[in-house]
Design an enzyme around this catalytic site. Structure first.
Site, PDB file in Angstrom:
ATOM      1  N   ASP A 273       0.847  -1.184   0.000  1.00 26.47           N
ATOM      2  CA  ASP A 273       0.000   0.000   0.000  1.00 26.47           C
ATOM      3  C   ASP A 273       0.886   1.239   0.000  1.00 26.47           C
ATOM      4  OD1 ASP A 273      -2.308   1.631   0.210  1.00 26.47           O
ATOM      5  OD2 ASP A 273      -1.910   1.852   2.344  1.00 26.47           O
ATOM      6  N   HIS A 274       1.225   1.709  -1.187  1.00 20.68           N
ATOM      7  CA  HIS A 274       2.089   2.884  -1.319  1.00 20.68           C
ATOM      8  C   HIS A 274       1.286   4.084  -1.804  1.00 20.68           C
ATOM      9  CE1 HIS A 274       5.796   0.878  -0.462  1.00 20.68           C
ATOM     10  NE2 HIS A 274       5.632  -0.011  -1.422  1.00 20.68           N
TER      11      HIS A 274
ATOM     12  N   THR B 115       0.086   1.070   6.384  1.00 20.53           N
ATOM     13  CA  THR B 115       0.478   1.815   7.585  1.00 20.53           C
ATOM     14  C   THR B 115      -0.749   2.522   8.159  1.00 20.53           C
ATOM     15  OG1 THR B 115       2.686   2.136   6.683  1.00 20.53           O
ATOM     16  CG2 THR B 115       2.041   3.572   8.491  1.00 20.53           C
TER      17      THR B 115
ATOM     18  N   GLU C 138       7.014   4.259   6.027  1.00 20.52           N
ATOM     19  CA  GLU C 138       8.212   4.869   5.464  1.00 20.52           C
ATOM     20  C   GLU C 138       7.868   6.282   5.024  1.00 20.52           C
ATOM     21  OE1 GLU C 138       8.929   1.854   2.496  1.00 20.52           O
ATOM     22  OE2 GLU C 138      10.707   1.172   3.556  1.00 20.52           O
TER      23      GLU C 138
ATOM     24  N   LYS D 226      18.233 -10.922   3.543  1.00 21.68           N
ATOM     25  CA  LYS D 226      19.068 -10.278   4.546  1.00 21.68           C
ATOM     26  C   LYS D 226      19.921 -11.356   5.227  1.00 21.68           C
ATOM     27  CE  LYS D 226      15.655  -6.616   5.173  1.00 21.68           C
ATOM     28  NZ  LYS D 226      14.762  -5.908   6.090  1.00 21.68           N
TER      29      LYS D 226
END
Length: 334
Positions: free
Chosen positions: A37-38, A74, A107, A195
């Site tokens: 969800d940007h 978010t 972010e 990572k």
């Protein structure tokens, strides 16, 4: 039981394309589809950012079986927790048992341009996330909720159209505090691959386990989900080249966390060499090699693998991966 999902890349494709890919993912036997969800994508040039809440309704109506969720939304800045509770209550009613709310602390690239707010330190972002999750759950279970938190308030608020079945909340995290919180109050945990393995084995999963233990809930009902960055093609050179578009993922948190302009993010990513751009990805034309490189994550305890492919031809990826890799994964891990 192993669950195998597909990541709908909202930064790379428009809403209609993503619906087509989701329908294909269901047809090819994937178990879930998650969309990010940007408000703004990683790249300005050729980027996309369809609204996840609207998209989930269309995706649910276009499919019949596959689970759908956000990875991640978010619920603390441009989305108020009350609005998120209402929206996912409606989605849960429309598509019972198929909707998952994945949340994270956010972010600056998404939240600052949409709100004009100053981007706070992690301490405040984490506090907002804790408070938002508590408010969302309270709105789903109680009537006339008067909530007085440090960041959010409601006054005699009621969600009238609640989900028929509980909508699980998955919490994304990359550090020990959020991982423990996810285990204590979430229904699942979300992280991404590529990572150092010590991060998963020594930090993230042990803290999820500690949170679960503190909550006194059964560990086997909890979903440990990881977005697997995979580039698979019968042509290995093509698989490698496909990662170039997603070079932003190779930027360190320090390099990208406070970047608020997609043009700036795009420039940082384009400056990286292709070998660094590919560093986060499993790149191979050999399906058995994919299985072996995925194996360590499954053996650590991740049971929900959501595959993110970087190439433009997503239909090709879905077909190839469903035919050559998914059966091997199911045979190897159940």
């Amino acid at each position: 039981m192993l669950k195998l999902g597909y990541k709908a890349s909202a930064e790379q494709f428009d809403a209609r394309q993503l619906i087509d890919f989701t329908v294909s993912a269901e047809r090819y036997g994937f178990d879930s589809v998650f969309i990010s969800d940007h408000f703004q994508p990683w790249r300005h040039t050729g980027g996309h950012a369809p609204a996840a809440l609207a998209w989930l309704g269309a995706a649910g109506a276009s499919t019949s079986r596959i689970a759908l969720g956000t990875s991640v939304l978010t619920p603390t800045f441009r989305h108020h927790p009350s609005m998120v509770a209402q929206a996912f209550g409606t989605l849960g009613q429309l598509f019972p048992g198929r909707i998952i709310l994945g949340v994270g602390s956010g972010e600056s690239l998404n939240e600052v341009p949409a709100t004009g707010a100053a981007w706070p330190e992690m301490k405040e972002r984490f506090a907002r996330l804790r408070e938002a999750v508590r408010l969302i759950r309270q709105l789903w279970t109680e009537e006339r909720v008067t909530f007085e938190g440090e960041y959010y308030r409601t006054e005699r608020a009621t969600i009238y159209d609640r989900p028929e079945q509980p909508v699980p909340i998955y919490i994304a995290g990359a550090g020990p505090m959020v991982a423990k919180f996810a285990g204590r109050l979430g229904d699942g945990f979300i992280c991404t691959s590529g990572k150092p393995m010590e991060l998963y084995s020594e930090t993230l999963l042990p803290n999820v386990a500690a949170g679960l233990e503190a909550s006194e809930r059964a560990s086997d009902t909890y979903d440990r989900m990881i977005e697997m960055k995979v580039s698979f093609d019968t042509d290995k050179a093509r698989a490698l080249a496909d990662t170039r578009l997603w070079a932003a993922l190779a930027l360190s948190p320090e390099e990208k966390m406070s970047v608020e302009d997609p043009l700036q993010m795009e420039a940082l990513a384009d400056a990286l060499p292709v070998d660094r751009a590919a560093r986060r990805w499993i790149v191979s034309d050999d399906p058995d090699e994919h299985v072996e490189k995925i194996r360590p994550y499954v053996e650590l305890g991740f049971r929900h693998l959501v595959f993110h492919a970087p190439g433009e031809d997503q239909e090709r990826f879905l077909k190839l991966y469903s035919e050559q890799v998914l059966p091997r994964l199911r045979a190897a891990f159940g």
